[in-house]
Write a protein that holds these residues in place. Structure first.
Motif, PDB file in Angstrom:
ATOM      1  N   CYS A  32       5.277  -9.872  11.334  1.00  0.00           N
ATOM      2  CA  CYS A  32       4.938  -8.666  10.569  1.00  0.00           C
ATOM      3  C   CYS A  32       6.237  -7.955  10.187  1.00  0.00           C
ATOM      4  O   CYS A  32       6.968  -7.492  11.059  1.00  0.00           O
ATOM      5  CB  CYS A  32       4.050  -7.738  11.397  1.00  0.00           C
ATOM      6  N   ARG A  50       5.618   3.324   8.929  1.00  0.00           N
ATOM      7  CA  ARG A  50       5.631   1.911   9.336  1.00  0.00           C
ATOM      8  C   ARG A  50       4.594   1.657  10.436  1.00  0.00           C
ATOM      9  O   ARG A  50       3.908   0.626  10.429  1.00  0.00           O
ATOM     10  CB  ARG A  50       7.025   1.520   9.823  1.00  0.00           C
ATOM     11  N   LYS A  51       4.470   2.578  11.369  1.00  0.00           N
ATOM     12  CA  LYS A  51       3.484   2.407  12.440  1.00  0.00           C
ATOM     13  C   LYS A  51       2.060   2.385  11.886  1.00  0.00           C
ATOM     14  O   LYS A  51       1.192   1.677  12.408  1.00  0.00           O
ATOM     15  CB  LYS A  51       3.644   3.513  13.479  1.00  0.00           C
ATOM     16  N   LEU A  52       1.813   3.174  10.842  1.00  0.00           N
ATOM     17  CA  LEU A  52       0.493   3.140  10.204  1.00  0.00           C
ATOM     18  C   LEU A  52       0.183   1.752   9.663  1.00  0.00           C
ATOM     19  O   LEU A  52      -0.934   1.234   9.813  1.00  0.00           O
ATOM     20  CB  LEU A  52       0.435   4.156   9.060  1.00  0.00           C
ATOM     21  N   GLN A  54       1.632  -1.175  10.586  1.00  0.00           N
ATOM     22  CA  GLN A  54       1.562  -2.162  11.663  1.00  0.00           C
ATOM     23  C   GLN A  54       0.280  -2.041  12.475  1.00  0.00           C
ATOM     24  O   GLN A  54      -0.109  -2.995  13.151  1.00  0.00           O
ATOM     25  CB  GLN A  54       2.787  -2.010  12.569  1.00  0.00           C
ATOM     26  N   ARG A  55      -0.358  -0.885  12.409  1.00  0.00           N
ATOM     27  CA  ARG A  55      -1.632  -0.719  13.109  1.00  0.00           C
ATOM     28  C   ARG A  55      -2.719  -1.586  12.484  1.00  0.00           C
ATOM     29  O   ARG A  55      -3.660  -2.019  13.160  1.00  0.00           O
ATOM     30  CB  ARG A  55      -2.043   0.757  13.056  1.00  0.00           C
ATOM     31  N   GLU A  56      -2.591  -1.884  11.188  1.00  0.00           N
ATOM     32  CA  GLU A  56      -3.606  -2.660  10.474  1.00  0.00           C
ATOM     33  C   GLU A  56      -3.172  -4.089  10.172  1.00  0.00           C
ATOM     34  O   GLU A  56      -4.003  -4.963   9.993  1.00  0.00           O
ATOM     35  CB  GLU A  56      -3.944  -1.969   9.143  1.00  0.00           C
ATOM     36  N   ALA A  58      -1.139  -7.455  11.296  1.00  0.00           N
ATOM     37  CA  ALA A  58      -0.530  -8.158  12.425  1.00  0.00           C
ATOM     38  C   ALA A  58       0.501  -9.177  11.974  1.00  0.00           C
ATOM     39  O   ALA A  58       1.431  -9.495  12.719  1.00  0.00           O
ATOM     40  CB  ALA A  58      -1.614  -8.855  13.255  1.00  0.00           C
ATOM     41  N   ARG A 135       0.979  10.382   4.402  1.00  0.00           N
ATOM     42  CA  ARG A 135       0.153   9.556   5.293  1.00  0.00           C
ATOM     43  C   ARG A 135      -1.198   9.251   4.655  1.00  0.00           C
ATOM     44  O   ARG A 135      -1.677   8.113   4.704  1.00  0.00           O
ATOM     45  CB  ARG A 135      -0.046  10.261   6.636  1.00  0.00           C
ATOM     46  N   GLU A 139      -2.481   5.532   3.709  1.00  0.00           N
ATOM     47  CA  GLU A 139      -3.688   5.016   4.352  1.00  0.00           C
ATOM     48  C   GLU A 139      -4.715   4.551   3.326  1.00  0.00           C
ATOM     49  O   GLU A 139      -5.397   3.541   3.535  1.00  0.00           O
ATOM     50  CB  GLU A 139      -4.292   6.081   5.275  1.00  0.00           C
ATOM     51  N   ARG A 143      -6.056   0.778   3.102  1.00  0.00           N
ATOM     52  CA  ARG A 143      -7.471   0.369   3.165  1.00  0.00           C
ATOM     53  C   ARG A 143      -7.806  -0.603   2.033  1.00  0.00           C
ATOM     54  O   ARG A 143      -8.531  -1.585   2.233  1.00  0.00           O
ATOM     55  CB  ARG A 143      -8.380   1.601   3.087  1.00  0.00           C
TER      56      ARG A 143
END
Length: 294
Positions: A32, A50-52, A54-56, A58, A135, A139, A143
């Protein structure tokens, strides 16, 4: 549900007289990797954004582009009102302190340095409210990207399952052909030995049966078929189970190829060789599709 590694998402947001444009593009990658293209002054937001992602996501390379365009009604020069007040206050002090006549007209004010200036993006696009807009926009794009990856992943999974069924039919054909291989070898060997032994040496039934038994053991493909069926079952479970599975699927394809090669090396019968080639052809097509899965 299995996800493809390719996808695209975009969105827009309005903030402070600017239109923020978000674009996310994702392609195949071993790990990733998230890369950002956005104004330098927003770099402090990069880690949280970036964390947002990487949360979705992999696995895959994600290119994130965020840009700001000034809206038409605010795209021109902006009146620097604090500076205008300072100029007027200075003019008033000159009149009262030195008895100078006259007033500053609007035209004269507009010609003074700094009264009209371009809109400063760095001073407008900042603060907690701006970070929330960043953010939210990311997001929404994310999606859309994930939905596209899901649609593509569903299509790839259906295609691989269809090819897996074809492969399993070839395995059934191999299982039906396998028992006849020692029988054919036994008949050919018996005829050949009988031709050679006439008037020369007696036919030894015991040694003949031992040779046939040894050949049957060497040419048996039962273990390979069992392992191939086990691998196809695991492959199907991974596709239907959801979650990141691309690397595991790639490993299983390699293992199935290895078993198919072993079957091909054990038999010289044309029908079995053809079935092995058919299996390897399906495995190559499955491998190409599995390489696109997360």
């Amino acid at each position: 549900m299995s996800f493809s590694m390719t996808g695209f998402g975009q969105s827009t947001r309005k903030f402070g007289g600017f239109t923020l444009r978000f674009e996310l593009k994702c392609v195949n990658h071993r790990y990733c990797e998230v890369l950002f293209r956005m104004p330098r002054e927003w770099a402090r937001h990069e880690d949280g954004l970036r964390k947002l992602v990487q949360r979705e996501i992999a696995r895959g390379r994600v290119d994130v582009s965020i840009a700001a365009d000034a809206d038409e009604q605010s795209a021109g020069p902006v009146l620097n009102e604090p500076l205008v007040r300072a100029y007027l206050a200075a003019a008033e002090r000159l009149r009262s302190g030195f008895g100078l006549p006259g007033d500053l007209t609007p035209g004269e004010l507009l010609r003074l340095p700094g009264v009209m200036e371009g809109q400063d993006r760095s001073s407008v696009l900042q603060g907690e409210a701006f970070e929330t807009v960043l953010r939210d926009g990311l997001e929404e794009s994310l999606r859309e990207l994930v939905a596209m990856r899901a649609r593509e992943g569903r299509f790839l999974s259906e295609e691989m399952l269809r090819r897996l069924e074809v492969l399993e039919r070839h395995l059934d054909e191999l299982a039906a052909l396998a028992p006849s291989v020692p029988e054919e070898y036994r008949d050919r060997l018996r005829n050949r030995l009988q031709e050679l032994s006439e008037g020369v040496f007696p036919f030894d039934e015991q040694r003949f049966n031992m040779e046939v038994a040894l050949f049957a053991d060497r040419s048996s493909i039962d273990e390979e078929l069992v392992r191939l069926r086990s691998h196809t079952g695991q492959f199907r479970d991974l596709l239907e189970g959801g979650g990141p599975s691309g690397r595991k699927l790639d490993f299983l394809v390699q293992e199935m190829n290895r078993e198919a090669n072993t079957i091909g090396s054990k038999s010289s019968r044309l029908e079995i060789t053809n079935r092995v080639l058919d299996i390897k052809n399906e495995l190559e097509k499955i491998r190409e599709q599995a390489a696109n899965l997360e």
